[in-house]
Design a protein around this motif. Structure first.
Motif, mmCIF file in Angstrom:
data_model
loop_
_atom_site.group_PDB
_atom_site.id
_atom_site.type_symbol
_atom_site.label_atom_id
_atom_site.label_comp_id
_atom_site.label_asym_id
_atom_site.label_seq_id
_atom_site.Cartn_x
_atom_site.Cartn_y
_atom_site.Cartn_z
ATOM 1 N N VAL A 129 71.522 39.540 83.758
ATOM 2 C CA VAL A 129 70.061 39.576 83.911
ATOM 3 C C VAL A 129 69.410 38.924 82.698
ATOM 4 N N PRO A 130 68.255 38.301 82.869
ATOM 5 C CA PRO A 130 67.531 37.741 81.716
ATOM 6 C C PRO A 130 66.940 38.870 80.873
ATOM 7 N N LEU A 131 67.135 38.788 79.575
ATOM 8 C CA LEU A 131 66.670 39.842 78.676
ATOM 9 C C LEU A 131 65.742 39.261 77.619
ATOM 10 N N HIS A 132 64.688 40.007 77.335
ATOM 11 C CA HIS A 132 63.789 39.663 76.235
ATOM 12 C C HIS A 132 63.498 40.941 75.473
ATOM 13 N N ILE A 133 63.891 40.989 74.211
ATOM 14 C CA ILE A 133 63.712 42.186 73.393
ATOM 15 C C ILE A 133 62.390 42.066 72.638
ATOM 16 N N GLU A 134 61.437 42.936 72.967
ATOM 17 C CA GLU A 134 60.110 42.855 72.369
ATOM 18 C C GLU A 134 60.089 43.277 70.903
ATOM 19 N N HIS A 135 60.919 44.254 70.557
ATOM 20 C CA HIS A 135 60.937 44.772 69.185
ATOM 21 C C HIS A 135 62.375 44.753 68.657
ATOM 22 N N PRO A 136 62.892 43.580 68.286
ATOM 23 C CA PRO A 136 64.292 43.480 67.866
ATOM 24 C C PRO A 136 64.628 44.318 66.635
ATOM 25 N N VAL A 137 63.673 44.429 65.698
ATOM 26 C CA VAL A 137 63.934 45.228 64.496
ATOM 27 C C VAL A 137 64.102 46.701 64.867
ATOM 28 N N TRP A 138 63.232 47.190 65.747
ATOM 29 C CA TRP A 138 63.345 48.568 66.196
ATOM 30 C C TRP A 138 64.606 48.776 67.021
ATOM 31 N N MET A 139 64.997 47.771 67.794
ATOM 32 C CA MET A 139 66.224 47.874 68.578
ATOM 33 C C MET A 139 67.428 48.072 67.666
ATOM 34 N N VAL A 140 67.504 47.265 66.600
ATOM 35 C CA VAL A 140 68.603 47.400 65.635
ATOM 36 C C VAL A 140 68.526 48.745 64.927
ATOM 37 N N ALA A 141 67.304 49.187 64.591
ATOM 38 C CA ALA A 141 67.136 50.467 63.910
ATOM 39 C C ALA A 141 67.609 51.626 64.782
ATOM 40 N N PHE A 142 67.232 51.613 66.060
ATOM 41 C CA PHE A 142 67.685 52.663 66.973
ATOM 42 C C PHE A 142 69.196 52.609 67.156
ATOM 43 N N LEU A 143 69.736 51.394 67.214
ATOM 44 C CA LEU A 143 71.183 51.228 67.375
ATOM 45 C C LEU A 143 71.913 51.855 66.192
ATOM 46 N N LEU A 200 62.881 66.906 79.867
ATOM 47 C CA LEU A 200 62.372 66.828 78.491
ATOM 48 C C LEU A 200 63.139 67.735 77.538
ATOM 49 N N LEU A 201 63.951 68.647 78.082
ATOM 50 C CA LEU A 201 64.806 69.495 77.244
ATOM 51 C C LEU A 201 66.100 68.789 76.870
ATOM 52 N N ASN A 202 66.358 67.650 77.505
ATOM 53 C CA ASN A 202 67.577 66.881 77.244
ATOM 54 C C ASN A 202 67.324 65.935 76.067
ATOM 55 N N PRO A 203 68.011 66.126 74.935
ATOM 56 C CA PRO A 203 67.742 65.271 73.757
ATOM 57 C C PRO A 203 68.043 63.807 73.986
ATOM 58 N N VAL A 204 68.949 63.507 74.929
ATOM 59 C CA VAL A 204 69.315 62.112 75.178
ATOM 60 C C VAL A 204 68.143 61.343 75.782
ATOM 61 N N VAL A 205 67.244 62.047 76.471
ATOM 62 C CA VAL A 205 66.060 61.399 77.046
ATOM 63 C C VAL A 205 65.281 60.656 75.956
ATOM 64 N N TYR A 206 65.153 61.269 74.787
ATOM 65 C CA TYR A 206 64.371 60.691 73.706
ATOM 66 C C TYR A 206 65.084 59.481 73.091
ATOM 67 N N LEU A 207 66.411 59.530 73.062
ATOM 68 C CA LEU A 207 67.170 58.385 72.548
ATOM 69 C C LEU A 207 67.047 57.190 73.479
ATOM 70 N N VAL A 208 67.260 57.440 74.776
ATOM 71 C CA VAL A 208 67.194 56.353 75.763
ATOM 72 C C VAL A 208 65.780 55.788 75.837
ATOM 73 N N SER A 209 64.783 56.674 75.810
ATOM 74 C CA SER A 209 63.391 56.222 75.900
ATOM 75 C C SER A 209 63.011 55.357 74.703
ATOM 76 N N GLY A 210 63.396 55.783 73.507
ATOM 77 C CA GLY A 210 63.079 54.991 72.320
ATOM 78 C C GLY A 210 63.764 53.645 72.324
#
Length: 253
Positions: A129-143, A200-210
């Motif tokens: 799929v074609p991908l465009h990362i809007e916030h690459p710095v944040w993507m690396v930070a979350f990674l 919303l009680l699942n902590p992984v939701v916040y990781l995936v969402s961010g």
């Protein structure tokens, strides 16, 4: 800091990773391709877009996070469990190296492995799929933050486990289900109100969402809350590791 000792642990763990490259690298690539075939073709043909994002692209952050979490936990857990199983942990404990340096070596190697696999999956997904990362710095930070946090969590599991069965218990029965139920392949906004609240009680939701916000600028929860929850879990894991080394739990018995 005893940098040579930290590097020795790090290089040993990375060497083991490259020795099992077929299992460590090729398997996630094949699994990612299968996810795109199954979810992208079967579900994507019925759900064209989610929040204005093509479904095939929408699931990419979830796929990366799924592999990142499971690989971080498994690599760190096995890395510290094997010296305990083989009895070589006592040589490590008697060496002139602090607990912080031990953790830095093992967790650093586990995080490096999972980040590498995450980037491989990102490259594989870009072929579908074609991908465009809007916030690459944040993507690396979350990674980086997610890999470090769950590598610490895996390190705790490796110290807690007293058998190979327990070593696989948490990754298979806790981490993977929570990731699948954490909005990896759907938006929790699509759920009925009751299940939305439960999610919303699942902590992984916040990781995936961010992480998804870093890609598309859209997430199920605020990016600030996602960062806060991740740092909270990181602090909890650091506290557990500190307590284990201070008390000798599972290390000296």
């Amino acid at each position: 800091m005893n940098l040579p000792a930290v590097l020795a642990i790090y290089r040993f763990e990375m060497a083991r990773f490259w020795r099992t490259a077929l299992q460590s690298i090729v398997a996630p690539v094949i699994a990612t391709s299968l996810y795109f075939v199954v979810f992208g073709a079967a579900i994507g043909s019925r759900v064209q877009t989610v929040d204005g994002i093509a479904y095939g692209a929408f699931i990419v952050p979830g796929l990366i996070m799924l592999s990142l979490l499971t690989q971080s936990v498994s690599n760190a857990a096995f890395g510290i469990y094997f010296p305990r199983f083989a009895g070589t942990i006592y040589e490590l404990l008697s060496a002139p190296i602090s607990p912080f340096e031990v953790v830095l070596g093992y967790v650093g190697a586990a995080a490096t492995k999972s980040i590498f696999i995450g980037l491989v999956i990102l490259a594989t997904a870009a072929m579908f799929v074609p991908l465009h990362i809007e916030h690459p710095v944040w993507m690396v930070a979350f990674l980086l933050l997610t890999a470090l946090t769950f590598s610490l969590f895996g390190f705790v599991i490796g110290l807690w486990a007293d058998g190979f069965e327990k070593l696989q218990l948490v990754p298979l029965l806790v981490v993977t289900p929570l990731t699948f139920l954490g909005g990896s392949f759907y938006s929790i906004e699509m759920l009925p109100p009751f299940w939305h609240g439960v999610s919303l009680l699942n902590p992984v939701v916040y990781l995936v969402s961010g992480f998804r916000w870093a890609f598309f600028g859209k997430g199920d929860v605020s990016v600030g809350i996602s960062v806060g929850v991740t740092f909270l879990f990181l602090a909890l894991c650091l506290g557990l590791v500190t307590w284990i080394f201070r008390t000798g739990y599972r290390l000296k018995s």
